[in-house]
Design a protein around this motif. Structure first.
Motif, PDB file in Angstrom:
ATOM      1  N   VAL A  54      -4.243  50.392  71.185  1.00 39.70           N
ATOM      2  CA  VAL A  54      -5.596  50.891  71.462  1.00 39.70           C
ATOM      3  C   VAL A  54      -5.823  52.208  70.726  1.00 39.70           C
ATOM      4  CG1 VAL A  54      -7.174  51.693  73.265  1.00 39.70           C
ATOM      5  CG2 VAL A  54      -5.717  49.708  73.688  1.00 39.70           C
ATOM      6  N   ALA A  55      -4.832  53.101  70.792  1.00 40.30           N
ATOM      7  CA  ALA A  55      -4.947  54.390  70.092  1.00 40.30           C
ATOM      8  C   ALA A  55      -5.106  54.170  68.595  1.00 40.30           C
ATOM      9  CB  ALA A  55      -3.728  55.260  70.371  1.00 40.30           C
ATOM     10  N   GLN A  56      -4.359  53.226  68.045  1.00 40.99           N
ATOM     11  CA  GLN A  56      -4.461  52.951  66.611  1.00 40.99           C
ATOM     12  C   GLN A  56      -5.830  52.387  66.256  1.00 40.99           C
ATOM     13  OE1 GLN A  56      -2.267  53.861  64.288  1.00 40.99           O
ATOM     14  NE2 GLN A  56      -3.824  53.231  62.831  1.00 40.99           N
ATOM     15  N   ALA A  57      -6.376  51.529  67.114  1.00 36.28           N
ATOM     16  CA  ALA A  57      -7.707  50.973  66.863  1.00 36.28           C
ATOM     17  C   ALA A  57      -8.776  52.063  66.904  1.00 36.28           C
ATOM     18  CB  ALA A  57      -8.023  49.887  67.882  1.00 36.28           C
ATOM     19  N   ILE A  58      -8.673  52.966  67.879  1.00 33.56           N
ATOM     20  CA  ILE A  58      -9.622  54.084  67.970  1.00 33.56           C
ATOM     21  C   ILE A  58      -9.528  54.943  66.718  1.00 33.56           C
ATOM     22  CG2 ILE A  58     -10.211  56.195  69.219  1.00 33.56           C
ATOM     23  CD1 ILE A  58      -9.174  54.764  71.780  1.00 33.56           C
ATOM     24  N   ARG A  59      -8.308  55.253  66.311  1.00 28.15           N
ATOM     25  CA  ARG A  59      -8.119  56.089  65.114  1.00 28.15           C
ATOM     26  C   ARG A  59      -8.659  55.398  63.861  1.00 28.15           C
ATOM     27  NH1 ARG A  59      -2.634  57.931  67.460  1.00 28.15           N
ATOM     28  NH2 ARG A  59      -3.112  60.061  68.092  1.00 28.15           N
ATOM     29  N   THR A  60      -8.460  54.106  63.749  1.00 27.72           N
ATOM     30  CA  THR A  60      -8.956  53.372  62.578  1.00 27.72           C
ATOM     31  C   THR A  60     -10.469  53.502  62.464  1.00 27.72           C
ATOM     32  OG1 THR A  60      -7.133  51.789  62.697  1.00 27.72           O
ATOM     33  CG2 THR A  60      -9.103  51.106  61.487  1.00 27.72           C
ATOM     34  N   ILE A  61     -11.158  53.367  63.586  1.00 29.76           N
ATOM     35  CA  ILE A  61     -12.619  53.491  63.576  1.00 29.76           C
ATOM     36  C   ILE A  61     -13.039  54.911  63.238  1.00 29.76           C
ATOM     37  CG2 ILE A  61     -14.687  53.401  65.016  1.00 29.76           C
ATOM     38  CD1 ILE A  61     -13.253  51.115  66.573  1.00 29.76           C
ATOM     39  N   VAL A  62     -12.414  55.877  63.889  1.00 31.82           N
ATOM     40  CA  VAL A  62     -12.794  57.280  63.687  1.00 31.82           C
ATOM     41  C   VAL A  62     -12.470  57.742  62.266  1.00 31.82           C
ATOM     42  CG1 VAL A  62     -12.315  59.643  64.433  1.00 31.82           C
ATOM     43  CG2 VAL A  62     -12.618  57.852  66.127  1.00 31.82           C
ATOM     44  N   TYR A  63     -11.329  57.318  61.735  1.00 30.85           N
ATOM     45  CA  TYR A  63     -10.934  57.752  60.399  1.00 30.85           C
ATOM     46  C   TYR A  63     -11.816  57.149  59.310  1.00 30.85           C
ATOM     47  CZ  TYR A  63      -6.590  59.590  62.445  1.00 30.85           C
ATOM     48  OH  TYR A  63      -5.673  60.281  63.187  1.00 30.85           O
ATOM     49  N   SER A  64     -12.533  56.081  59.619  1.00 31.37           N
ATOM     50  CA  SER A  64     -13.383  55.457  58.610  1.00 31.37           C
ATOM     51  C   SER A  64     -14.711  56.192  58.415  1.00 31.37           C
ATOM     52  CB  SER A  64     -13.655  54.000  58.979  1.00 31.37           C
ATOM     53  OG  SER A  64     -14.442  53.927  60.146  1.00 31.37           O
ATOM     54  N   VAL A  65     -14.987  57.162  59.271  1.00 30.47           N
ATOM     55  CA  VAL A  65     -16.233  57.920  59.182  1.00 30.47           C
ATOM     56  C   VAL A  65     -16.158  58.877  57.995  1.00 30.47           C
ATOM     57  CG1 VAL A  65     -17.695  59.624  60.349  1.00 30.47           C
ATOM     58  CG2 VAL A  65     -16.657  57.770  61.651  1.00 30.47           C
ATOM     59  N   LYS A  66     -17.162  58.845  57.181  1.00 27.48           N
ATOM     60  CA  LYS A  66     -17.243  59.747  56.024  1.00 27.48           C
ATOM     61  C   LYS A  66     -17.860  61.063  56.455  1.00 27.48           C
ATOM     62  CE  LYS A  66     -17.335  60.735  51.595  1.00 27.48           C
ATOM     63  NZ  LYS A  66     -16.298  61.618  51.182  1.00 27.48           N
ATOM     64  N   VAL A  67     -17.162  62.143  56.171  1.00 28.22           N
ATOM     65  CA  VAL A  67     -17.677  63.475  56.485  1.00 28.22           C
ATOM     66  C   VAL A  67     -17.951  64.210  55.179  1.00 28.22           C
ATOM     67  CG1 VAL A  67     -16.576  63.675  58.736  1.00 28.22           C
ATOM     68  CG2 VAL A  67     -15.335  64.381  56.728  1.00 28.22           C
ATOM     69  N   PRO A  68     -18.891  65.143  55.198  1.00 31.01           N
ATOM     70  CA  PRO A  68     -19.213  65.866  53.967  1.00 31.01           C
ATOM     71  C   PRO A  68     -18.024  66.703  53.481  1.00 31.01           C
ATOM     72  CG  PRO A  68     -20.690  66.507  55.778  1.00 31.01           C
ATOM     73  CD  PRO A  68     -19.716  65.531  56.314  1.00 31.01           C
ATOM     74  N   GLY A  69     -17.890  66.782  52.191  1.00 30.87           N
ATOM     75  CA  GLY A  69     -16.814  67.576  51.610  1.00 30.87           C
ATOM     76  C   GLY A  69     -15.550  66.751  51.439  1.00 30.87           C
ATOM     77  N   ASN A  70     -14.470  67.439  51.176  1.00 31.00           N
ATOM     78  CA  ASN A  70     -13.188  66.778  50.931  1.00 31.00           C
ATOM     79  C   ASN A  70     -12.328  66.658  52.185  1.00 31.00           C
ATOM     80  OD1 ASN A  70     -13.784  66.495  48.225  1.00 31.00           O
ATOM     81  ND2 ASN A  70     -12.919  68.483  47.698  1.00 31.00           N
ATOM     82  N   LYS A  71     -12.847  67.061  53.309  1.00 24.95           N
ATOM     83  CA  LYS A  71     -12.047  67.039  54.531  1.00 24.95           C
ATOM     84  C   LYS A  71     -12.033  65.653  55.146  1.00 24.95           C
ATOM     85  CE  LYS A  71     -12.623  71.849  55.535  1.00 24.95           C
ATOM     86  NZ  LYS A  71     -12.795  72.845  56.535  1.00 24.95           N
ATOM     87  N   ARG A  72     -10.974  65.403  55.924  1.00 22.49           N
ATOM     88  CA  ARG A  72     -10.832  64.136  56.621  1.00 22.49           C
ATOM     89  C   ARG A  72     -10.862  64.377  58.124  1.00 22.49           C
ATOM     90  NH1 ARG A  72      -5.702  61.317  54.189  1.00 22.49           N
ATOM     91  NH2 ARG A  72      -6.309  59.853  55.793  1.00 22.49           N
ATOM     92  N   VAL A  73     -11.038  63.317  58.865  1.00 21.18           N
ATOM     93  CA  VAL A  73     -11.081  63.397  60.324  1.00 21.18           C
ATOM     94  C   VAL A  73      -9.693  63.062  60.862  1.00 21.18           C
ATOM     95  CG1 VAL A  73     -12.084  62.399  62.405  1.00 21.18           C
ATOM     96  CG2 VAL A  73     -13.502  62.751  60.405  1.00 21.18           C
ATOM     97  N   ARG A  74      -9.257  63.791  61.886  1.00 22.32           N
ATOM     98  CA  ARG A  74      -7.984  63.522  62.548  1.00 22.32           C
ATOM     99  C   ARG A  74      -8.214  63.556  64.051  1.00 22.32           C
ATOM    100  NH1 ARG A  74      -2.966  67.229  61.224  1.00 22.32           N
ATOM    101  NH2 ARG A  74      -2.799  65.828  59.469  1.00 22.32           N
ATOM    102  N   LEU A  75      -7.668  62.558  64.759  1.00 24.01           N
ATOM    103  CA  LEU A  75      -7.776  62.475  66.210  1.00 24.01           C
ATOM    104  C   LEU A  75      -6.395  62.646  66.816  1.00 24.01           C
ATOM    105  CD1 LEU A  75      -9.411  61.894  68.803  1.00 24.01           C
ATOM    106  CD2 LEU A  75      -8.922  59.470  68.429  1.00 24.01           C
TER     107      LEU A  75
END
Length: 79
Positions: A54-75
């Motif tokens: 479940v945690a991996q599925a949540i992270r997969t969805i959240v990590y696919s979000v494009k944010v402005p700039g070169n930064k990435r999302v981490r949960l």
């Protein structure tokens, strides 16, 4: 970054028994937009799931979000 925060809350709230105990703290580092998720200790198993699926599925969805700039999302799930 409120859209990412809303996305995480939208995914997590239906999974837990105590939605009022959800704490989501966002912070920004050099490379990441980090989100620290903390839930009631009785709900931690629901968020992690069997073998962390479940945690991996949540992270997969959240990590696919494009944010402005070169930064990435981490949960981070805080126990």
């Amino acid at each position: 970054m409120t859209d990412v925060k809303e996305l995480i809350l939208t995914i997590v709230q239906p999974l837990v028994t105590y939605p009022d105990d959800i704490k989501l703290v966002e912070r920004e580092t050099e490379r990441f937009h980090e989100y620290d998720l903390q839930v009631n200790h009785e709900d931690i198993g629901r968020i992690i799931g069997k073998h962390g699926r479940v945690a991996q599925a949540i992270r997969t969805i959240v990590y696919s979000v494009k944010v402005p700039g070169n930064k990435r999302v981490r949960l981070n799930i805080i126990e």
